[in-house]
Design a protein around this motif. Sequence first.
Motif, mmCIF file in Angstrom:
data_model
loop_
_atom_site.group_PDB
_atom_site.id
_atom_site.type_symbol
_atom_site.label_atom_id
_atom_site.label_comp_id
_atom_site.label_asym_id
_atom_site.label_seq_id
_atom_site.Cartn_x
_atom_site.Cartn_y
_atom_site.Cartn_z
ATOM 1 N N ASN A 200 0.743 -1.218 -0.082
ATOM 2 C CA ASN A 200 -0.023 -0.119 0.008
ATOM 3 C C ASN A 200 0.813 1.181 -0.176
ATOM 4 O O ASN A 200 1.713 1.403 0.776
ATOM 5 C CB ASN A 200 -0.977 -0.089 1.220
ATOM 6 N N PRO A 247 -4.661 6.661 -2.858
ATOM 7 C CA PRO A 247 -4.183 5.298 -2.473
ATOM 8 C C PRO A 247 -3.948 4.540 -3.695
ATOM 9 O O PRO A 247 -4.805 4.406 -4.614
ATOM 10 C CB PRO A 247 -5.475 4.746 -1.672
ATOM 11 N N GLN A 249 -2.601 0.110 -4.484
ATOM 12 C CA GLN A 249 -2.043 -1.008 -4.082
ATOM 13 C C GLN A 249 -1.447 -1.674 -5.146
ATOM 14 O O GLN A 249 -1.668 -1.758 -6.451
ATOM 15 C CB GLN A 249 -3.189 -1.855 -3.586
#
Length: 271
Positions: A200, A247, A249
Amino acid sequence: MHHFVQRSFGLASVVLAICANSSLQASQIEGYSEPFRVIEVASDETGVIEELHVQLGDTVSQGAPIMRLRSDLYHAQIAVAKQQMSVEGRREAAEAEVELTKLRFDKIRGLRQSGHARTAEVARAENEYRVAVANLKSVEEELQSRQLEHEKLKAHLHRRTLRAPCDGVVTIVHRQSGEFVAPNQPQVITIVQLDQLLANFALMPSQATKLSHGQSVRVHFSDSNRAVVGTVHFISPITNAESGTIPVQVLVDNSERKLRSGERCTVTIQD
């Protein structure tokens, strides 16, 4: 003079190369890893746990049994349903009745054509034949219903053995043998899937625009000092209002279990 020109061009090339390299700046973004999935494995059946097959820290494979609920009553019900389903006497009697009434109906109908039977006798024989056919159909439907009931009980019994939904490691045991699994608390264990990890990161919008779903990126894990190639798994469509970051990932293969979940990691993004 000729040598001076060559030296000038050579010096200019070096200066251009230095300028080009200085313009290619990269940023290292720090993040952390987590399991690909965290699953609270729950039972859709209720009852007392008769046998628990796993303990804290165990590695489980997909489809492996986790626990079994007490099922004495279900075994008895299945035995009764199987016995009822296998009774063929009523079917055979109904089939014989159909054959008998059919022969009688055909015979009286033939006598009627030759003038040796009355219309009422033909009608009565036909009605008896139709009643026999309907009775056979009713018996067949009843036996089919019993068969479905038998299959239903077997399905319930199968569900009373809880199995692992994926490969993983048991991190929490919510219930022990002898405890009751209730509808409001159906969780039995928690499994984390560690054969893949999610790294992350929080990227600035200008950095996130340089990435796309499925793109390969290199991720460096600090504690284990390993650099691995992962793929961009998720880019959030929402920018964090407080930090102004997005964000992201990255999915990393961990089939050899050389990386730890929760480990700090970095990814390099060209500015």
